[in-house]
Design a protein around this motif. Structure first.
Motif, PDB file in Angstrom:
ATOM      1  N   PRO A 194       0.823  -1.221   0.000  1.00 18.30           N
ATOM      2  CA  PRO A 194       0.000   0.000   0.000  1.00 18.30           C
ATOM      3  C   PRO A 194       0.860   1.277   0.000  1.00 18.30           C
ATOM      4  N   SER A 195       0.696   2.069  -1.049  1.00 13.80           N
ATOM      5  CA  SER A 195       1.545   3.259  -1.213  1.00 13.80           C
ATOM      6  C   SER A 195       1.376   4.257  -0.078  1.00 13.80           C
TER       7      SER A 195
ATOM      8  N   ASN B 242       3.429  -8.660  21.855  1.00 16.51           N
ATOM      9  CA  ASN B 242       2.398  -9.149  20.948  1.00 16.51           C
ATOM     10  C   ASN B 242       2.287  -8.154  19.796  1.00 16.51           C
ATOM     11  N   VAL B 243       2.728  -8.542  18.629  1.00 13.83           N
ATOM     12  CA  VAL B 243       2.741  -7.612  17.494  1.00 13.83           C
ATOM     13  C   VAL B 243       2.172  -8.280  16.249  1.00 13.83           C
ATOM     14  N   ARG B 244       1.791  -7.419  15.303  1.00  9.75           N
ATOM     15  CA  ARG B 244       1.472  -7.961  13.978  1.00  9.75           C
ATOM     16  C   ARG B 244       1.720  -6.888  12.929  1.00  9.75           C
TER      17      ARG B 244
ATOM     18  N   ALA C  31       0.542  -9.816   4.119  1.00 10.58           N
ATOM     19  CA  ALA C  31       0.529 -10.445   2.785  1.00 10.58           C
ATOM     20  C   ALA C  31       1.005  -9.484   1.689  1.00 10.58           C
ATOM     21  N   LEU C  32       1.056  -8.201   2.031  1.00 14.67           N
ATOM     22  CA  LEU C  32       1.403  -7.184   1.027  1.00 14.67           C
ATOM     23  C   LEU C  32       2.729  -6.504   1.335  1.00 14.67           C
ATOM     24  N   ARG C  33       3.454  -7.051   2.303  1.00 17.61           N
ATOM     25  CA  ARG C  33       4.703  -6.401   2.715  1.00 17.61           C
ATOM     26  C   ARG C  33       5.738  -6.488   1.588  1.00 17.61           C
TER      27      ARG C  33
END
Ligand code: SF4
Ligand code: SF4
Length: 115
Positions: free
Chosen positions: A33-34, A67-69, A74-76
């Protein structure tokens, strides 16, 4: 599968995640995502926040070491997809250790290592 990253996130708040600009979705075929990226050079972008000091990617949600996300997992971009946690695929990643150390976290141990 063992995934130490969900309770870490240190590398997303230590390194500059830069990539060729066409990986961002403003380019045909790009997926990242730009609006979460920042222009670095005429040909390179970064995940926003990772160009700052101290760095922290805007796509990283949660508390580092707990705890991270990555909200765009999927778009990294490619540097993120290519960065492997130490020992997950049997290979030591010194940069993983370095990022964890910068956040006060111990290096990961190889599976079965009871040190
Ligand atoms: S895009 Fe995701 S994996 Fe890459 S630095 Fe940001 S939070 Fe980390
Ligand atoms: S520093 Fe290593 S363990 Fe932590 S999120 Fe990054 S790759 Fe995963």
């Amino acid at each position: 599968m063992w995934n130490p990253c969900i309770s870490c996130g240190a590398c997303c708040a230590h390194f500059r995640a830069s990539f060729y600009w066409s990986e961002a979705d403003a380019a045909a075929g790009g997926i990242t995502p730009s609006h979460l990226t920042t222009k670095l050079t005429p040909h390179h972008a970064v995940m926003s926040g990772t160009e700052k000091q101290p760095p922290r990617c805007v796509a990283l949600h949660g508390e580092i070491g707990k705890n991270v996300r990555c909200v765009i997992h999927a778009l990294r971009p490619s540097p993120c997809r290519e960065f492997q946690a130490s020992w997950v695929d049997g290979v030591h990643n010194e940069r993983c250790d370095r990022a964890r150390a910068a956040h006060g976290l111990p290096p990961l141990s190889p599976p079965g290592d009871t040190r």
